[in-house]
Structure formats: structure tokens, C-alpha cells
Design a protein around this motif. Structure first.
Motif, short mmCIF file in Angstrom:
data_model
loop_
_atom_site.label_atom_id
_atom_site.label_comp_id
_atom_site.label_asym_id
_atom_site.label_seq_id
_atom_site.Cartn_x
_atom_site.Cartn_y
_atom_site.Cartn_z
N THR A 1 -8.58 9.74 -12.45
CA THR A 1 -7.96 10.17 -11.20
C THR A 1 -8.63 9.45 -10.04
O THR A 1 -9.86 9.40 -9.97
CB THR A 1 -8.09 11.69 -11.01
OG1 THR A 1 -7.52 12.37 -12.14
CG2 THR A 1 -7.39 12.15 -9.74
N ILE A 2 -7.83 8.89 -9.16
CA ILE A 2 -8.35 8.12 -8.03
C ILE A 2 -7.96 8.81 -6.73
O ILE A 2 -6.79 9.14 -6.50
CB ILE A 2 -7.80 6.68 -8.05
CG1 ILE A 2 -8.17 6.00 -9.38
CG2 ILE A 2 -8.36 5.87 -6.88
CD1 ILE A 2 -7.59 4.60 -9.53
N THR A 3 -8.97 9.06 -5.89
CA THR A 3 -8.75 9.70 -4.60
C THR A 3 -9.46 8.90 -3.50
O THR A 3 -10.33 8.08 -3.78
CB THR A 3 -9.26 11.15 -4.58
OG1 THR A 3 -10.68 11.15 -4.87
CG2 THR A 3 -8.55 12.00 -5.61
N SER A 4 -9.09 9.18 -2.27
CA SER A 4 -9.74 8.58 -1.11
C SER A 4 -9.82 9.62 -0.01
O SER A 4 -8.80 10.21 0.36
CB SER A 4 -8.95 7.35 -0.63
OG SER A 4 -9.57 6.76 0.50
N ASP A 5 -11.03 9.88 0.46
CA ASP A 5 -11.24 10.94 1.47
C ASP A 5 -10.69 12.27 1.00
O ASP A 5 -10.15 13.06 1.78
CB ASP A 5 -10.61 10.55 2.80
CG ASP A 5 -11.27 9.34 3.45
OD1 ASP A 5 -12.50 9.19 3.26
OD2 ASP A 5 -10.58 8.56 4.11
N GLY A 6 -10.80 12.51 -0.31
CA GLY A 6 -10.35 13.77 -0.88
C GLY A 6 -8.85 13.86 -1.11
O GLY A 6 -8.37 14.88 -1.60
N LYS A 7 -8.12 12.80 -0.79
CA LYS A 7 -6.67 12.82 -0.95
C LYS A 7 -6.25 11.93 -2.12
O LYS A 7 -6.84 10.88 -2.36
CB LYS A 7 -6.00 12.34 0.34
CG LYS A 7 -6.30 13.21 1.56
CD LYS A 7 -5.64 12.65 2.81
CE LYS A 7 -5.97 13.50 4.03
NZ LYS A 7 -5.35 12.95 5.26
N PRO A 8 -5.21 12.34 -2.85
CA PRO A 8 -4.74 11.54 -3.98
C PRO A 8 -4.28 10.15 -3.54
O PRO A 8 -3.62 10.01 -2.51
CB PRO A 8 -3.57 12.35 -4.54
CG PRO A 8 -3.79 13.74 -4.03
CD PRO A 8 -4.45 13.59 -2.70
N VAL A 9 -4.65 9.14 -4.32
CA VAL A 9 -4.22 7.78 -4.03
C VAL A 9 -2.92 7.51 -4.79
O VAL A 9 -2.88 7.64 -6.02
CB VAL A 9 -5.30 6.76 -4.45
CG1 VAL A 9 -4.77 5.33 -4.37
CG2 VAL A 9 -6.54 6.92 -3.58
N THR A 10 -1.88 7.17 -4.07
CA THR A 10 -0.57 6.96 -4.71
C THR A 10 0.01 5.58 -4.41
O THR A 10 1.21 5.36 -4.57
CB THR A 10 0.43 8.04 -4.25
OG1 THR A 10 0.55 8.01 -2.83
CG2 THR A 10 -0.03 9.42 -4.71
N ASP A 11 -0.85 4.66 -3.96
CA ASP A 11 -0.36 3.32 -3.63
C ASP A 11 -0.98 2.26 -4.54
O ASP A 11 -1.18 1.11 -4.13
CB ASP A 11 -0.62 2.99 -2.17
CG ASP A 11 -2.11 2.97 -1.81
OD1 ASP A 11 -2.92 3.51 -2.61
OD2 ASP A 11 -2.46 2.41 -0.76
N LEU A 12 -1.28 2.63 -5.79
CA LEU A 12 -1.80 1.65 -6.74
C LEU A 12 -0.71 0.64 -7.07
O LEU A 12 0.43 1.00 -7.37
CB LEU A 12 -2.26 2.34 -8.03
CG LEU A 12 -3.39 3.36 -7.91
CD1 LEU A 12 -3.70 3.96 -9.27
CD2 LEU A 12 -4.64 2.72 -7.30
N GLU A 13 -1.07 -0.63 -7.00
CA GLU A 13 -0.12 -1.70 -7.29
C GLU A 13 -0.30 -2.18 -8.73
O GLU A 13 -1.41 -2.10 -9.28
CB GLU A 13 -0.35 -2.87 -6.32
CG GLU A 13 -0.13 -2.50 -4.87
CD GLU A 13 -0.57 -3.60 -3.92
OE1 GLU A 13 -0.16 -3.54 -2.74
OE2 GLU A 13 -1.33 -4.50 -4.34
N PRO A 14 0.76 -2.67 -9.35
CA PRO A 14 0.61 -3.19 -10.71
C PRO A 14 -0.41 -4.32 -10.78
O PRO A 14 -0.42 -5.21 -9.92
CB PRO A 14 2.02 -3.70 -11.04
CG PRO A 14 2.92 -2.89 -10.16
CD PRO A 14 2.16 -2.69 -8.88
N TYR A 15 -1.27 -4.24 -11.76
CA TYR A 15 -2.27 -5.27 -12.02
C TYR A 15 -2.29 -5.53 -13.52
O TYR A 15 -2.58 -4.62 -14.30
CB TYR A 15 -3.65 -4.83 -11.51
CG TYR A 15 -4.79 -5.74 -11.94
CD1 TYR A 15 -4.87 -7.04 -11.46
CD2 TYR A 15 -5.77 -5.29 -12.82
CE1 TYR A 15 -5.91 -7.88 -11.84
CE2 TYR A 15 -6.81 -6.12 -13.21
CZ TYR A 15 -6.88 -7.42 -12.73
OH TYR A 15 -7.90 -8.24 -13.12
N LEU A 16 -1.93 -6.74 -13.93
CA LEU A 16 -1.86 -7.09 -15.35
C LEU A 16 -0.92 -6.14 -16.09
O LEU A 16 -1.24 -5.64 -17.18
CB LEU A 16 -3.25 -7.09 -15.99
CG LEU A 16 -4.26 -8.05 -15.37
CD1 LEU A 16 -5.63 -7.88 -16.04
CD2 LEU A 16 -3.79 -9.49 -15.48
N ASP A 17 0.22 -5.85 -15.48
CA ASP A 17 1.25 -5.00 -16.09
C ASP A 17 0.82 -3.55 -16.26
O ASP A 17 1.37 -2.81 -17.09
CB ASP A 17 1.69 -5.55 -17.45
CG ASP A 17 2.90 -6.47 -17.33
OD1 ASP A 17 3.48 -6.53 -16.22
OD2 ASP A 17 3.25 -7.12 -18.32
#
Length: 304
Positions: free
Chosen positions: A221-237
Motif C-alpha cells: 500500500t502506497i500513501t503520501s501525507d497519510g492519503k492514498p496514492v492513486t496516480d501510479l503510472e504503468p512501469y514495465l507493464d
């Protein structure tokens, strides 16, 4: 480990179930399931064998964990060959190598895995200095891996690939060689096992039970400043690439993502298929991309 990993009572129940299954398998084998036909379950990409499943003659002589831990330069007739035993300290350098096949000739045909025909990793003996690069191949089968500056010490260089022809067609291979970087090595102590780490303002949290030689799901799970990160971009499919190295021998493992890429906005939760062959500490390197920038988070986990 923190409370996000399953309690010891659950691990005991899992271990008891595994022992029962092993006992049943031994009993069945003793009761006449010995046809002697030499048949064996074919090797599965990325999977490893254990002492309970010795190497079969029908697997081109590949030994236990031959395609899994990567601690040999040769496996199944394929060899990671290089004339370089040293690399310079403190400056970028190229590492040149070939993958030779059972006929001794350089292999030039490879299947694409996560957008690349070959993945290349460098890791220092103390599990620092991680690099994951994608070499280029010349027409004669010579690969060139561009490495950032290395510090003094012993480094292990891994190549992962799948031939698309020949006896190894469709088989995942992990091969490696070591190189020495001259100078006075200064080792860094491995950070203690944890369930979370931070990098570039992001917090990465792991959840799951890890036991040696057993496949388990691992959630990131990835968060930033306690908020969920939902802008992960595709990397190596995929939305994140996860690699692990074992403390002590440097054994390699690639934890396969199971979260499907559905667009340019992944996260915050990602799933992986985790199978780590040995108990002890492993250093995990999670690579993920946001706004065109690649981030690498490192975390130590302990495997029972």
C-alpha cells in the motif's frame, strides 16, 4: 514483525498443515506410486524446487532452485559469460556480456517479459547500491549494461531472461556473476526488518505472511501525507516492480505482480505473488512511477 503480519498461532497452523501434507505425500509414494517412468512436473517460470523435490533428469540437468535464486553463472546449458572480473569505482561504466546456449553460441532470441527481453540487476554484497537496468543487445548477441557509479567491494550482477527457441524455450532463467570494484570496502549494516518505509515523500507499507519455500500473497500500500496514492503510472507493464535479495548469499527473487494494469492511475493497493526460498532477512526493492519519475523504496523483511 508488526501486527500487520499474521500472528504466530496462524503460522503454527500453517506449518502443521504443511507437515500433514508432506506426510501424506510420503505415504502415497511408499504405497506403490513408483512407476519409474521418470515423468516430472515441468519447471514453472520463477518457481524454485526444494530438497523434497530433487532435480529430475527430464529437466536438462537443472539443479534445485536453478532458475530461481540466480547464484550460478550456468543453468540448464545456458551461461552468463563475460570477460570482465572488475569494474571501476566511482564512475559510470558498461558491463558487457553474452548469454550462451547449450551449443556454446551466443543466444540472440529472447521472449519479452514486462516489456524487456532481458532484465539486469546489480547489488553489492551488503545489499546496498541496487541498480535495475535494461541492457541493449548487438546483432552478435553481446549485451551492454550501463551501470551508475559503483562503490568499492564485491558486486553480484544478475541477468533474467527467457529464450524463445532451443531447449530452454519458455523457461525463465536467472544467472549471475560477481565483479570486484577496487578500493577499501565499507559495509553498511542491513536495516532491521520492518513493514513500512518511506521514499521521496511516499510511505510504502507491506502486509502479508512470508514463510520460506511457500507461496503467499503480499500486499503493498502506497500513501503520501497519510492519503492514498492513486496516480501510479504503468512501469514495465505493471504499477510496481518488486525484487528481493537474501542477506548472506545474495539469492535473487522476483515477486510477480498480480494487480492488473487498467490505466494511468493505479494504487494505492498492489498485490504480489511472493515465494522466497530461504528463511532469514531479505532486502526488497519496490520500484514505482508517478508523474514520470521512478521511485525505488528499499525495505527489509524477515522470512520464517
Amino acid at each position: 514483525m508488526s501486527s500487520s503480519f499474521l500472528p504466530s498461532s496462524s503460522r503454527r497452523r500453517t506449518a502443521v498443515a504443511a507437515l500433514a501434507a508432506s506426510a501424506l505425500a510420503v505415504t502415497l509414494a511408499a504405497c506403490g506410486s513408483s512407476s519409474g517412468d521418470g515423468s516430472a512436473m515441468p519447471g514453472m517460470p520463477g518457481m524454485t524446487t526444494t530438497s523434497a523435490m530433487p532435480s529430475m533428469g527430464g529437466m536438462d540437468g537443472m539443479g534445485a532452485m536453478a532458475s530461481g535464486d540466480g547464484l550460478a553463472a550456468t543453468s540448464g546449458g545456458y551461461t552468463l559469460a563475460s570477460a570482465s572480473a572488475t569494474l571501476p569505482a566511482g564512475q559510470a561504466s558498461d558491463y558487457r556480456f553474452t548469454i550462451t546456449g547449450p551449443d556454446g553460441k551466443p543466444v540472440t532470441g529472447f521472449a519479452v517479459d514486462q516489456t524487456k527481453k532481458l532484465h539486469f540487476y546489480a547489488i553489492r554484497s551488503d545489499l546496498t547500491g541496487f541498480q535495475h537496468v535494461h541492457p541493449t543487445m548487438a546483432a552478435d548477441g553481446t549485451w551492454t549494461a550501463p551501470l551508475a557509479a559503483l562503490t568499492a567491494g564485491t558486486w553480484r550482477l544478475f541477468a533474467t531472461f527467457t529464450p524463445d527457441s532451443g531447449s530452454g524455450r519458455g523457461t525463465d532463467f536467472v544467472l549471475s556473476r560477481t565483479v570486484t570494484v577496487p578500493g577499501r570496502p565499507v559495509d553498511t549494516a542491513l536495516p532491521a526488518a520492518s513493514t513500512s518505509t518511506t521514499v521521496d515523500g511516499y510511505t510504502v507499507t507491506l502486509t502479508g505472511e512470508l514463510m520460506a519455500g511457500m507461496a503467499h500473497p503480499l500486499t503493498v500500500t502506497i500513501t503520501s501525507d497519510g492519503k492514498p496514492v492513486t496516480d501510479l503510472e504503468p512501469y514495465l507493464d505493471t504499477y510496481a516492480h518488486l525484487t528481493a535479495f537474501h542477506q548472506g548469499d545474495g539469492a535473487f527473487a522476483h515477486l510477480h505482480p498480480t494487480t492488473a494494469v487498467t490505466g494511468a492511475h493505479g494504487g494505492p493497493t498492489l498485490s504480489f505473488h511472493a515465494e522466497l526460498a530461504e528463511s532469514g532477512n531479505w532486502r526488497l526493492f519496490l520500484q514505482f512511477q508517478t508523474a514520470g519519475t521512478l521511485h525505488t523504496a528499499a525495505i527489509t523483511v524477515h522470512v520464517s
